[in-house]
Design a protein around this motif. Sequence first.
Motif, PDB file in Angstrom:
ATOM      1  N   MET A 196       0.807  -1.199   0.000  1.00 31.50           N
ATOM      2  CA  MET A 196       0.000   0.000   0.000  1.00 31.50           C
ATOM      3  C   MET A 196       0.851   1.264   0.000  1.00 31.50           C
ATOM      4  O   MET A 196       0.450   2.253  -0.582  1.00 31.50           O
ATOM      5  CB  MET A 196      -0.912   0.005   1.213  1.00 31.50           C
ATOM      6  N   ALA A 247       3.728   1.573  -1.447  1.00 32.06           N
ATOM      7  CA  ALA A 247       4.251   1.735  -2.805  1.00 32.06           C
ATOM      8  C   ALA A 247       3.258   2.488  -3.679  1.00 32.06           C
ATOM      9  O   ALA A 247       3.649   3.295  -4.520  1.00 32.06           O
ATOM     10  CB  ALA A 247       4.584   0.379  -3.408  1.00 32.06           C
ATOM     11  N   GLU A 248       1.958   2.236  -3.467  1.00 31.25           N
ATOM     12  CA  GLU A 248       0.927   2.938  -4.225  1.00 31.25           C
ATOM     13  C   GLU A 248       0.919   4.426  -3.919  1.00 31.25           C
ATOM     14  O   GLU A 248       0.439   5.222  -4.724  1.00 31.25           O
ATOM     15  CB  GLU A 248      -0.446   2.339  -3.908  1.00 31.25           C
ATOM     16  N   LYS A 249       1.469   4.811  -2.776  1.00 29.57           N
ATOM     17  CA  LYS A 249       1.532   6.219  -2.383  1.00 29.57           C
ATOM     18  C   LYS A 249       2.835   6.870  -2.843  1.00 29.57           C
ATOM     19  O   LYS A 249       3.125   8.002  -2.489  1.00 29.57           O
ATOM     20  CB  LYS A 249       1.433   6.342  -0.857  1.00 29.57           C
ATOM     21  N   GLY A 250       3.668   6.122  -3.584  1.00 31.74           N
ATOM     22  CA  GLY A 250       4.890   6.689  -4.130  1.00 31.74           C
ATOM     23  C   GLY A 250       6.143   6.387  -3.328  1.00 31.74           C
ATOM     24  O   GLY A 250       7.216   6.871  -3.660  1.00 31.74           O
ATOM     25  N   CYS A 279       9.517   0.697  -1.597  1.00 33.38           N
ATOM     26  CA  CYS A 279       9.299  -0.308  -0.558  1.00 33.38           C
ATOM     27  C   CYS A 279      10.121  -1.554  -0.849  1.00 33.38           C
ATOM     28  O   CYS A 279      10.189  -2.015  -1.983  1.00 33.38           O
ATOM     29  CB  CYS A 279       7.827  -0.687  -0.476  1.00 33.38           C
ATOM     30  N   GLU A 291       0.185   5.538   7.999  1.00 27.80           N
ATOM     31  CA  GLU A 291       0.184   6.634   7.031  1.00 27.80           C
ATOM     32  C   GLU A 291       0.106   7.991   7.738  1.00 27.80           C
ATOM     33  O   GLU A 291       0.807   8.945   7.369  1.00 27.80           O
ATOM     34  CB  GLU A 291      -0.991   6.456   6.077  1.00 27.80           C
TER      35      GLU A 291
END
Length: 156
Positions: free
Chosen positions: A1, A3-6, A9, A148
């Motif tokens: 998750m 990684a989806e935020k940039g 990872c 997060e």
Amino acid sequence: MLAEKGHTCIQVDFGPPGESEKCSSSQSLVGHLSEELKVNLRLSGNPFPPVIFARGFASLIAQTYISSHPAQGLFMISPPLSNASLFPSILPTPLGEFDYELKFPVAVMAHPAEMDQLRKYSRLGQNELVDLIEHDNLEGQDAFMKIEQWLDELGI
């Protein structure tokens, strides 16, 4: 998750040692695994100090690593109360407690009952510089939201 935020990872799985990883001393075991973490981080190609996430036994490896390498932060999920609590069930020999200075953000997330124990018996749970995050479900979306939020507060 993340990684989806940039975020870059890297997942390295460090569970309690199996028969093939048995070392003669706890110091050599965590040193070996810390070196493995260092190699994995170097191979990532990321030029920035990492934010390390570790759970349970892997918290020992993360703390060994950050004792002598730069980090942007350390987030531990259900770390052991102490190194002594893992001998002899997991560690082959006694391992001294960590005494590194907190020069970067550190957070610990645990179930409420675990957090009570950490506050009573753990260096991390008693240090006012460590962010203590209690949560009932350490696996779900709510736990990820807490992680997060912590990263956002750090500006990462």
